[in-house]
Design a protein around this motif. Sequence first.
Motif, short mmCIF file in Angstrom:
data_model
loop_
_atom_site.label_atom_id
_atom_site.label_comp_id
_atom_site.label_asym_id
_atom_site.label_seq_id
_atom_site.Cartn_x
_atom_site.Cartn_y
_atom_site.Cartn_z
N ILE A 184 39.03 42.75 49.10
CA ILE A 184 38.04 43.20 48.12
C ILE A 184 38.35 42.61 46.75
CG2 ILE A 184 37.19 45.21 46.84
CD1 ILE A 184 36.07 44.98 49.64
N VAL A 185 39.61 42.65 46.34
CA VAL A 185 39.99 42.12 45.03
C VAL A 185 39.78 40.61 44.98
CG1 VAL A 185 41.92 41.78 43.44
CG2 VAL A 185 41.58 44.00 44.54
N ALA A 186 40.07 39.92 46.07
CA ALA A 186 39.86 38.47 46.12
C ALA A 186 38.39 38.12 45.98
CB ALA A 186 40.43 37.91 47.43
N VAL A 187 37.54 38.84 46.70
CA VAL A 187 36.09 38.62 46.59
C VAL A 187 35.61 38.99 45.19
CG1 VAL A 187 33.83 39.33 47.47
CG2 VAL A 187 35.72 38.94 49.06
N TRP A 188 36.20 40.02 44.62
CA TRP A 188 35.87 40.46 43.26
C TRP A 188 36.06 39.31 42.27
CZ3 TRP A 188 37.80 46.02 41.76
CH2 TRP A 188 37.08 46.48 40.67
N VAL A 189 37.20 38.63 42.39
CA VAL A 189 37.48 37.49 41.51
C VAL A 189 36.53 36.34 41.81
CG1 VAL A 189 39.19 35.76 40.85
CG2 VAL A 189 39.90 38.13 41.25
N TRP A 190 36.32 36.07 43.09
CA TRP A 190 35.49 34.93 43.47
C TRP A 190 34.05 35.09 43.01
CZ3 TRP A 190 31.32 35.31 46.93
CH2 TRP A 190 30.65 34.11 47.18
N ILE A 191 33.47 36.27 43.21
CA ILE A 191 32.05 36.46 42.94
C ILE A 191 31.75 36.41 41.44
CG2 ILE A 191 31.91 38.97 42.68
CD1 ILE A 191 29.52 38.88 44.63
N THR A 192 32.76 36.66 40.60
CA THR A 192 32.58 36.53 39.16
C THR A 192 33.01 35.15 38.66
OG1 THR A 192 34.79 37.44 38.73
CG2 THR A 192 32.96 39.00 38.78
N GLY A 193 33.45 34.30 39.55
CA GLY A 193 33.92 32.98 39.16
C GLY A 193 35.20 33.04 38.35
N GLY A 194 35.92 34.16 38.42
CA GLY A 194 37.14 34.32 37.63
C GLY A 194 36.88 34.38 36.14
N LEU A 195 35.63 34.60 35.74
CA LEU A 195 35.24 34.55 34.33
C LEU A 195 36.03 35.55 33.49
CD1 LEU A 195 33.24 33.52 32.13
CD2 LEU A 195 31.71 35.38 32.82
N HIS A 196 36.04 36.80 33.92
CA HIS A 196 36.70 37.84 33.14
C HIS A 196 38.22 37.76 33.28
CE1 HIS A 196 32.72 39.37 32.60
NE2 HIS A 196 32.58 39.66 33.88
N LEU A 197 38.70 37.42 34.45
CA LEU A 197 40.14 37.30 34.65
C LEU A 197 40.71 36.17 33.80
CD1 LEU A 197 42.62 38.32 36.19
CD2 LEU A 197 42.08 36.67 38.00
#
Length: 278
Positions: A95-108
């Motif tokens: 879930i966390v990996a998809v979370w990063v992927w779907i936002t393009g890592g923008l916020h991270l």
Amino acid sequence: MDDPQPTNPSSFAEESAIATKHVSARLMVRSGVSQFFGALAFYTVIPLPQRWTLEFQTVARWVVVVGILLGSLLGFLDLGLSSLGMPALTRSAVIVAVWVWITGGLHLDGAMDTADGLAVQDPQRRLQVMSDSATGAFGAIAGILLLLLKTAALTDLHYARGLALVLAAGWGRWGQQVAIARYPYLKLTGKGAFHQAAIRSLWDCLPSLLLMLGLSALPVVLDGHWEFAVVAMGGGAIAPLTAAWLNRRLGGHTGDTYGAVVEWTEALFLVLLTAFWA
């Protein structure tokens, strides 16, 4: 042959006014759809047809709705993986990996750049360091901590994981709106500079706040879990507090710190929920 009846001027004016209202309503709906999909394209990697008209100047107004949609998608993914029998830890990591992927890592990426900037003792150099595309040691540490906190919190959370994902993503982005409305933007140019034209005061954050409070109260309506609702509403305070802390350290905000507000609010909100619902 009878003479044609004269047109009633008042009737014609009323019909024209009604037609104008209908056209205006259609244009407003079309503009709202273009703004929402513009926000979806700006904040996620979800593919959209190229022929669609997208408006980007007001994406900040829709960021909370995008967060709710994102959290809902993650919640459905979590439910599907759970039905397949995937263990909680592995499921949370996915879930966390998809979370990063779907936002393009923008916020991270913004959170990591912010950490690098805060590590610099000279306030005059912080923005320069944050603008550097290279990730430093403190940025890497911040990124690892955020991913660990989210994964661990989701693993330990056994009640309403799907709703928790929706609330975390929504509250984090509401914090971004507060940062845009409340604090100065520190760069003359940048991706986040145009946000302040869309979010001009805290009043512009009120609709999103009411939406998030309503979602936080859902457990009361669905199964009487008022304790969860109280914690979820109280957890929303993490968002403006994070924005205020970063403003105190930097004297304002940038696009990177907007991302940091989102990421740290999401992580700390999930951690808070585990203190009561693990």
